[in-house]
Write a protein that holds these residues in place. Structure first.
Motif, PDB file in Angstrom:
ATOM      1  N   ARG A 176     -42.419  43.659 -30.615  1.00  0.00           N
ATOM      2  CA  ARG A 176     -42.864  44.894 -29.969  1.00  0.00           C
ATOM      3  C   ARG A 176     -43.494  45.867 -30.959  1.00  0.00           C
ATOM      4  O   ARG A 176     -44.531  46.468 -30.670  1.00  0.00           O
ATOM      5  CB  ARG A 176     -41.702  45.555 -29.240  1.00  0.00           C
ATOM      6  CG  ARG A 176     -41.306  44.801 -28.003  1.00  0.00           C
ATOM      7  CD  ARG A 176     -40.169  45.454 -27.273  1.00  0.00           C
ATOM      8  NE  ARG A 176     -39.859  44.690 -26.073  1.00  0.00           N
ATOM      9  CZ  ARG A 176     -38.777  44.874 -25.351  1.00  0.00           C
ATOM     10  NH1 ARG A 176     -37.910  45.816 -25.696  1.00  0.00           N
ATOM     11  NH2 ARG A 176     -38.561  44.144 -24.282  1.00  0.00           N
ATOM     12  N   VAL A 177     -42.892  46.011 -32.123  1.00  0.00           N
ATOM     13  CA  VAL A 177     -43.449  46.908 -33.135  1.00  0.00           C
ATOM     14  C   VAL A 177     -44.796  46.371 -33.620  1.00  0.00           C
ATOM     15  O   VAL A 177     -45.762  47.124 -33.759  1.00  0.00           O
ATOM     16  CB  VAL A 177     -42.465  47.096 -34.308  1.00  0.00           C
ATOM     17  CG1 VAL A 177     -43.128  47.808 -35.469  1.00  0.00           C
ATOM     18  CG2 VAL A 177     -41.227  47.846 -33.840  1.00  0.00           C
ATOM     19  N   SER A 178     -44.882  45.084 -33.857  1.00  0.00           N
ATOM     20  CA  SER A 178     -46.135  44.482 -34.314  1.00  0.00           C
ATOM     21  C   SER A 178     -47.233  44.646 -33.281  1.00  0.00           C
ATOM     22  O   SER A 178     -48.381  44.959 -33.620  1.00  0.00           O
ATOM     23  CB  SER A 178     -45.933  42.995 -34.607  1.00  0.00           C
ATOM     24  OG  SER A 178     -44.961  42.822 -35.609  1.00  0.00           O
ATOM     25  N   LEU A 179     -46.909  44.458 -32.017  1.00  0.00           N
ATOM     26  CA  LEU A 179     -47.892  44.631 -30.952  1.00  0.00           C
ATOM     27  C   LEU A 179     -48.344  46.093 -30.855  1.00  0.00           C
ATOM     28  O   LEU A 179     -49.535  46.368 -30.668  1.00  0.00           O
ATOM     29  CB  LEU A 179     -47.319  44.163 -29.617  1.00  0.00           C
ATOM     30  CG  LEU A 179     -48.272  44.174 -28.430  1.00  0.00           C
ATOM     31  CD1 LEU A 179     -49.497  43.319 -28.701  1.00  0.00           C
ATOM     32  CD2 LEU A 179     -47.562  43.693 -27.183  1.00  0.00           C
ATOM     33  N   ALA A 180     -47.421  47.015 -31.028  1.00  0.00           N
ATOM     34  CA  ALA A 180     -47.771  48.435 -30.987  1.00  0.00           C
ATOM     35  C   ALA A 180     -48.712  48.792 -32.138  1.00  0.00           C
ATOM     36  O   ALA A 180     -49.692  49.518 -31.950  1.00  0.00           O
ATOM     37  CB  ALA A 180     -46.512  49.291 -31.039  1.00  0.00           C
ATOM     38  N   LEU A 186     -50.723  46.710 -33.799  1.00  0.00           N
ATOM     39  CA  LEU A 186     -52.004  46.051 -33.547  1.00  0.00           C
ATOM     40  C   LEU A 186     -52.808  46.776 -32.475  1.00  0.00           C
ATOM     41  O   LEU A 186     -54.024  46.972 -32.619  1.00  0.00           O
ATOM     42  CB  LEU A 186     -51.772  44.597 -33.129  1.00  0.00           C
ATOM     43  CG  LEU A 186     -53.020  43.766 -32.850  1.00  0.00           C
ATOM     44  CD1 LEU A 186     -53.928  43.707 -34.076  1.00  0.00           C
ATOM     45  CD2 LEU A 186     -52.631  42.371 -32.407  1.00  0.00           C
ATOM     46  N   THR A 187     -52.151  47.223 -31.425  1.00  0.00           N
ATOM     47  CA  THR A 187     -52.822  47.972 -30.359  1.00  0.00           C
ATOM     48  C   THR A 187     -53.406  49.265 -30.894  1.00  0.00           C
ATOM     49  O   THR A 187     -54.555  49.623 -30.598  1.00  0.00           O
ATOM     50  CB  THR A 187     -51.838  48.269 -29.210  1.00  0.00           C
ATOM     51  OG1 THR A 187     -51.331  47.027 -28.709  1.00  0.00           O
ATOM     52  CG2 THR A 187     -52.502  49.040 -28.089  1.00  0.00           C
ATOM     53  N   GLN A 188     -52.637  49.983 -31.702  1.00  0.00           N
ATOM     54  CA  GLN A 188     -53.118  51.238 -32.288  1.00  0.00           C
ATOM     55  C   GLN A 188     -54.299  50.991 -33.214  1.00  0.00           C
ATOM     56  O   GLN A 188     -55.276  51.744 -33.198  1.00  0.00           O
ATOM     57  CB  GLN A 188     -51.994  51.936 -33.044  1.00  0.00           C
ATOM     58  CG  GLN A 188     -52.380  53.310 -33.530  1.00  0.00           C
ATOM     59  CD  GLN A 188     -52.705  54.257 -32.386  1.00  0.00           C
ATOM     60  OE1 GLN A 188     -52.039  54.285 -31.373  1.00  0.00           O
ATOM     61  NE2 GLN A 188     -53.758  55.038 -32.554  1.00  0.00           N
ATOM     62  N   ASP A 242     -57.360  50.358 -31.062  1.00  0.00           N
ATOM     63  CA  ASP A 242     -57.808  51.621 -30.471  1.00  0.00           C
ATOM     64  C   ASP A 242     -58.578  52.455 -31.488  1.00  0.00           C
ATOM     65  O   ASP A 242     -59.612  53.044 -31.164  1.00  0.00           O
ATOM     66  CB  ASP A 242     -56.628  52.429 -29.933  1.00  0.00           C
ATOM     67  CG  ASP A 242     -56.051  51.861 -28.658  1.00  0.00           C
ATOM     68  OD1 ASP A 242     -56.708  50.999 -28.037  1.00  0.00           O
ATOM     69  OD2 ASP A 242     -54.943  52.295 -28.280  1.00  0.00           O
ATOM     70  N   CYS A 243     -58.090  52.506 -32.718  1.00  0.00           N
ATOM     71  CA  CYS A 243     -58.766  53.276 -33.768  1.00  0.00           C
ATOM     72  C   CYS A 243     -60.123  52.678 -34.116  1.00  0.00           C
ATOM     73  O   CYS A 243     -61.104  53.407 -34.306  1.00  0.00           O
ATOM     74  CB  CYS A 243     -57.904  53.341 -35.024  1.00  0.00           C
ATOM     75  SG  CYS A 243     -56.425  54.355 -34.816  1.00  0.00           S
ATOM     76  N   ILE A 244     -60.192  51.367 -34.182  1.00  0.00           N
ATOM     77  CA  ILE A 244     -61.460  50.707 -34.475  1.00  0.00           C
ATOM     78  C   ILE A 244     -62.478  51.009 -33.391  1.00  0.00           C
ATOM     79  O   ILE A 244     -63.634  51.340 -33.673  1.00  0.00           O
ATOM     80  CB  ILE A 244     -61.263  49.187 -34.651  1.00  0.00           C
ATOM     81  CG1 ILE A 244     -60.491  48.913 -35.940  1.00  0.00           C
ATOM     82  CG2 ILE A 244     -62.603  48.460 -34.654  1.00  0.00           C
ATOM     83  CD1 ILE A 244     -60.038  47.481 -36.089  1.00  0.00           C
TER      84      ILE A 244
END
Length: 59
Positions: free
Chosen positions: A37-41, A43-45, A48-50
């Motif tokens: 869950r932390v890794s997915l969060a 990666l998602t962030q 989003d930044c990219i």
């Protein structure tokens, strides 16, 4: 993630090498749920930044 003590498997795979993809998938699913869950969060962030920066720098 490595700086925080979490090692995410990152074996080189290609789409044509089904065995390598399955082995990599198993390694990722073997991570404990909190790490997943932390890794997915993270990666998602990152994604989003990219996207945000890419949209700001389009001409």
């Amino acid at each position: 993630m490595k700086k925080t003590g979490v090692t995410i498997p990152n074996d080189p795979v290609t789409a044509e090498d089904v065995k390598a993809v399955r082995a990599m998938s198993e390694k990722l699913w073997d991570l404990d749920i909190h790490t997943q869950r932390v890794s997915l969060a993270v990666l998602t962030q990152l994604c989003d930044c990219i996207v945000w920066w890419t949209q700001r720098h389009k001409r």
